[in-house]
Design an enzyme around this catalytic site. Structure first.
Site, PDB file in Angstrom:
ATOM      1  N   GLU A 229       1.731  -8.045  11.332  1.00 40.37           N
ATOM      2  CA  GLU A 229       3.142  -8.120  11.736  1.00 40.37           C
ATOM      3  C   GLU A 229       3.232  -8.316  13.239  1.00 40.37           C
ATOM      4  OE1 GLU A 229       5.204  -4.604  10.433  1.00 40.37           O
ATOM      5  OE2 GLU A 229       5.357  -5.292   8.362  1.00 40.37           O
TER       6      GLU A 229
ATOM      7  N   GLU B  21       3.203  -7.243   2.005  1.00 40.49           N
ATOM      8  CA  GLU B  21       3.609  -5.843   2.204  1.00 40.49           C
ATOM      9  C   GLU B  21       5.060  -5.666   1.796  1.00 40.49           C
ATOM     10  OE1 GLU B  21       2.134  -4.140   6.002  1.00 40.49           O
ATOM     11  OE2 GLU B  21       4.000  -2.996   5.990  1.00 40.49           O
TER      12      GLU B  21
END
Ligand code: CA
Length: 340
Positions: A157, A256
């Site tokens: 991320e 995710e």
């Protein structure tokens, strides 16, 4: 005639046993990306579902082993695990302790290869650690690039830090080009997952400016882009970004997601989750749920003390999201026939 019937019966029983005994990797084989879809070796669309481990240096590290991968395959019926190797956070993460970090990751990779699951090798970083990522993925691709099980996730991320908050797509793109070139010099074909801006949410930005070549100028192939969501924090507005990306033909992999808030804590939102799950199923988007961990937060699926060999007791060893995730996978994941 009677003999023929018996023969046919045996053949049917034998074939159905082969189907059941083959692993998902034996059935799908080497994956590739075609348009916005992941395809298996005989051209069928693939949607994989499974679990993500937690940051490898924190709660749940003792579950990074082949026995747990096998237990998750057999009891939770999942097809993929994500090995989230923590990079650049406190504790014995990759930068502080590369040797032990890699050893821990390899236990899960080897477990997935042994027991026939796909495995995402996740460089679980928020900041740009390009030089370190190159070294790591060179080792991974040279050692495991021949196995169809492997999927590389090169920047979990992109968030950055105070000095460089929210790296823009241009920066992520340049990073990705270099890491992809490094991986491709050892592994020409396994799927690579590319992170997207702002916590891997802005697939809409990427959809208008996707990667065409790597740092060597070679055309990229078998690339997917990740979208992360937390169903109690992210709703229609984020899904619309995904919808836009799909309309542009961008291949998406949700590496995710969870039913809870983006803090990985808070109260699950089952209604929002159902909308997300329906969207992923309708678009054949693969996903991994966060997380296989004993941390005291609602997204964590295991109770502290659950055996590190598996054989978990449903009531005693699973937390509420663990019970739900296991039940949902068992209900949801359909059996797959072998490639013809
Ligand atoms: Ca390969």
């Amino acid at each position: 005639m009677k003999n023929l019937k018996i023969y046919l019966l045996f053949t049917v029983v034998f074939l159905s046993q082969i189907t059941q005994s083959q692993t998902i990797v034996e059935k799908y084989g080497q994956l590739r990306v075609e348009g916005s879809k992941i395809k298996d070796e005989c051209g069928r669309n693939v949607q994989l579902k499974g679990m993500s481990y937690f940051w490898h240096q924190w709660e749940g590290f003792e579950y990074w082993n082949a026995d747990i991968v096998k237990w998750l395959r057999d009891d939770w019926k999942i097809q993929i695990v994500r090995a989230s190797m923590g990079v650049g956070a406190p504790g014995c993460e990759y930068l502080a302790d590369p040797e032990n970090s890699v050893e821990q990751v390899k236990k899960v990779i080897k477990g997935a290869i042994k027991h026939g699951l796909y495995v995402i090798i996740d460089f679980h970083a928020h900041k740009n650690y390009k030089a370190e990522a190159k070294i790591f993925f060179k080792e991974m691709a040279s050692e495991f690039g021949n196995y169809p099980n492997i999927i590389y996730e090169i920047w979990n991320e992109p968030i950055g830090d105070d000095n460089n908050p929210n790296p823009k797509w241009e920066e992520i793109k340049e990073y990705s080009k270099e890491i992809i070139a490094e991986i491709r010099s050892f592994d020409p074909n396994n799927i690579i997952v590319v992170g997207t801006p702002f916590y891997s949410q802005r697939v809409d930005i990427v959809a208008d400016d996707r990667l065409l070549t790597d740092a060597t100028g070679s055309a990229v192939k078998n690339i997917v882009y990740t979208l992360h969501f937390y169903a109690a924090s992210h709703f229609e507005t984020l899904r619309e970004k995904g919808e836009y990306a799909i309309s542009k033909g961008l291949p998406i992999f949700v590496t995710e997601c969870a039913r809870v808030e983006s803090s990985a804590n808070g109260t699950p939102n089952p209604v929002s989750w159902d909308a997300w799950e329906r969207w992923m199923d309708d678009n054949e988007i693969s996903y991994c749920q966060w997380s296989l961990s004993t941390k005291h937060e609602t997204s964590a699926t295991l109770q502290p003390g659950a055996s590190i060999k598996g054989n978990w007791d449903y009531d005693k060893d699973l937390r509420s999201e663990g019970k739900w995730a296991r039940d949902n996978f068992r209900k949801d994941i359909k059996s797959v026939s072998p490639c013809n």
